[in-house]
Design a protein around this motif. Structure first.
Motif, PDB file in Angstrom:
ATOM      1  N   PHE A 197     -33.427 -46.005 -55.561  1.00 24.36           N
ATOM      2  CA  PHE A 197     -33.197 -44.893 -54.566  1.00 24.36           C
ATOM      3  C   PHE A 197     -34.630 -45.035 -53.866  1.00 24.36           C
ATOM      4  O   PHE A 197     -34.698 -44.567 -52.579  1.00 24.36           O
ATOM      5  N   ARG A 198     -35.840 -45.017 -54.401  1.00 29.04           N
ATOM      6  CA  ARG A 198     -37.051 -45.143 -53.642  1.00 29.04           C
ATOM      7  C   ARG A 198     -36.940 -46.013 -52.596  1.00 29.04           C
ATOM      8  O   ARG A 198     -37.674 -45.715 -51.646  1.00 29.04           O
ATOM      9  N   ARG A 199     -36.570 -47.413 -52.715  1.00 24.84           N
ATOM     10  CA  ARG A 199     -36.488 -48.164 -51.570  1.00 24.84           C
ATOM     11  C   ARG A 199     -35.252 -48.193 -50.627  1.00 24.84           C
ATOM     12  O   ARG A 199     -35.135 -49.055 -49.702  1.00 24.84           O
TER      13      ARG A 199
ATOM     14  N   GLY B 260     -33.662 -44.234 -45.821  1.00 29.23           N
ATOM     15  CA  GLY B 260     -33.629 -42.635 -45.592  1.00 29.23           C
ATOM     16  C   GLY B 260     -33.717 -41.935 -46.719  1.00 29.23           C
ATOM     17  O   GLY B 260     -33.460 -40.945 -46.628  1.00 29.23           O
ATOM     18  N   CYS B 261     -33.907 -42.285 -47.912  1.00 27.03           N
ATOM     19  CA  CYS B 261     -33.972 -41.720 -49.085  1.00 27.03           C
ATOM     20  C   CYS B 261     -35.484 -41.150 -49.098  1.00 27.03           C
ATOM     21  O   CYS B 261     -36.346 -41.765 -49.158  1.00 27.03           O
TER      22      CYS B 261
ATOM     23  N   LEU C 157     -27.075 -35.029 -60.052  1.00 28.10           N
ATOM     24  CA  LEU C 157     -27.874 -35.967 -59.396  1.00 28.10           C
ATOM     25  C   LEU C 157     -28.284 -35.296 -58.070  1.00 28.10           C
ATOM     26  O   LEU C 157     -27.230 -35.277 -57.314  1.00 28.10           O
ATOM     27  N   MET C 158     -29.289 -35.147 -57.564  1.00 28.11           N
ATOM     28  CA  MET C 158     -29.747 -34.495 -56.132  1.00 28.11           C
ATOM     29  C   MET C 158     -30.484 -35.631 -55.328  1.00 28.11           C
ATOM     30  O   MET C 158     -31.572 -35.947 -55.968  1.00 28.11           O
ATOM     31  N   VAL C 159     -30.081 -36.060 -54.398  1.00 29.71           N
ATOM     32  CA  VAL C 159     -30.873 -36.995 -53.669  1.00 29.71           C
ATOM     33  C   VAL C 159     -30.904 -36.369 -52.286  1.00 29.71           C
ATOM     34  O   VAL C 159     -30.059 -36.149 -51.595  1.00 29.71           O
TER      35      VAL C 159
END
Length: 99
Positions: free
Chosen positions: A29-31, A34-35, A52-54
């Protein structure tokens, strides 16, 4: 900013393995394009239920950029064996910030 909220039900007894899989997936997710952030919350009342909150810059960053990537496949490989059913996913935008 768009908040993806995924409600995930996991098999009883799989909680620790699921959480370990999500921890490993944090880098995916880090890479992601737009995250801007990711966290996993566990229900107190229903310990096999997670949210899960993104945070995404746009809905498309999630639905197109991430979902069509190899990293999405890697994410699912880390966690999907623990699901009792496919996650329920919705996207929200801030309507009111109280304080």
């Amino acid at each position: 900013m768009v908040l993806e909220i995924a409600q995930i039900e996991v098999k009883a007894g799989h909680e620790a393995a699921f959480e370990a899989g999500v921890s490993k997936a944090a880098e995916l997710f880090r890479r992601a394009r737009g995250c801007r952030g990711m966290e996993l919350q566990r229900s107190v009342e229903i310990p096999t239920r997670y949210r899960l909150m993104v945070q995404w810059e746009t809905v498309e960053n999630h639905t197109v950029d991430f979902r069509e990537s190899a990293d999405f496949q890697a994410w699912r490989a880390l966690v999907s064996e623990h699901f009792t059913a496919p996650p329920q996913v919705e996207h929200t935008v801030l309507a009111v910030q109280g304080f």
